[in-house]
Scaffold this active site. Structure first.
Site, short mmCIF file in Angstrom:
data_model
loop_
_atom_site.label_atom_id
_atom_site.label_comp_id
_atom_site.label_asym_id
_atom_site.label_seq_id
_atom_site.Cartn_x
_atom_site.Cartn_y
_atom_site.Cartn_z
N ARG A 172 0.84 -1.20 0.00
CA ARG A 172 0.00 0.00 0.00
C ARG A 172 0.87 1.25 0.00
O ARG A 172 0.58 2.22 -0.71
CB ARG A 172 -0.93 0.00 1.21
CG ARG A 172 -2.03 -1.04 1.16
CD ARG A 172 -2.96 -0.95 2.35
NE ARG A 172 -3.76 0.27 2.32
CZ ARG A 172 -4.52 0.69 3.33
NH1 ARG A 172 -4.52 0.02 4.48
NH2 ARG A 172 -5.23 1.80 3.24
N CYS A 230 -1.20 6.07 9.15
CA CYS A 230 -1.55 4.79 8.52
C CYS A 230 -2.68 5.06 7.55
O CYS A 230 -2.68 6.09 6.89
CB CYS A 230 -1.92 3.75 9.59
SG CYS A 230 -3.31 4.25 10.63
#
Length: 274
Positions: A172, A230
């Protein structure tokens, strides 16, 4: 102060005495945690819902912004959290993300003694209770600001002047896939340190010396300031807990990638950690 506690120490009652126990089991995209809680929980634990009590509604501030203070206050009092330093122990199913979010929020709100059950519910081999306990009558009064937070602009600046850590999975971060948010990639200048590398295969945290070495390799021990983000500010709390164990203070970018990508003018980088 130690921020984690083993199941053995919790059961023995030597490390903390008469703690308030919070069950924050949660799985992103999974079933609600309350049925799991009612099916079996640590004796005396009360359930706290991450989505509605440890986060506000999704919006401009990301998928898990901070909840309204009155919502958090009501939840903590109903769960039996008190002023005066009575210790709190939080646990989730074992991944550690939700428990770390509860730990961070209570510490941010000024509670002096909060610990995460290392390994979570999966590590507990003691007795269990079923059903739900009635609401408690705690008197905790949050005093926000005991731990630092970052805005999007501050996170961008920190990526240039200090160390900004992206706690998501490497693929990611690199922008190879993005299953949740609308844009793939990372904040320019951020470095990648997935939360999965903070723990052993059983979900317990690595020893402090190994965590210190891990973050030292990223430059955390020498950076003038460290921040973490995050996807939505949940797993980043787990990284902050690992940094705390390693002796490195750090700030949380609560909005994280889910807030960052809501503004198309914000830059996006792809590829491996520079």
């Amino acid at each position: 102060m130690n921020a984690i506690i083993s199941a053995a120490d919790l059961r023995a009652g030597t490390a903390v005495r008469e703690p308030v126990l919070l069950d924050v089991r949660y799985r992103m995209g999974g079933p609600p945690g309350r049925p799991q809680y009612e099916a079996g929980h640590l004796p005396g634990a009360r359930y706290v819902d991450l989505e509605s009590e440890l986060a506000g509604p999704p919006g401009a501030g990301g998928r898990h912004p901070l909840p309204p203070l009155e919502v958090f206050t009501t939840a903590m009092r109903r769960a039996g959290v008190y002023d005066g330093g009575r210790p709190v122990v939080v646990y989730d199913g074992g991944q550690g993300w939700a428990a770390a979010r509860a730990w961070w929020m209570l510490r941010w709100a000024g509670h002096p003694d909060v610990r995460v059950l290392d390994g979570g519910f999966a590590a507990w081999d003691g007795p269990l209770e079923t059903g739900a306990l009635p609401p408690a009558d705690g008197d905790f009064t949050p005093r926000p600001g005991a731990l630092p937070v970052l805005t999007a602009d501050q996170a961008a600046e920190l990526a240039r002047t200090g160390l900004l850590i992206d706690a998501r999975a490497a693929e990611r971060y690199r922008g190879e896939t993005e299953p949740i948010d609308p844009v793939a990639g990372h904040i320019p200048g951020a470095v990648n340190a997935p939360t999965t590398e903070n723990v052993a295969p059983d979900g317990t945290f690595l020893p402090a010396e190994r965590l210190t070495a891990r973050f030292a390799e990223l430059g955390a021990t020498k950076a003038p300031e460290v921040g973490v983000y995050c996807g939505s500010g949940v797993s980043a709390a787990h990284e902050l807990l690992a940094l705390h164990i390693a002796g490195v203070p750090a700030a949380l970018y609560v909005g994280s990638w889910s807030e960052w990508t809501r503004d198309p003018s914000r830059p996006v980088a792809t590829g491996p950690t520079p």
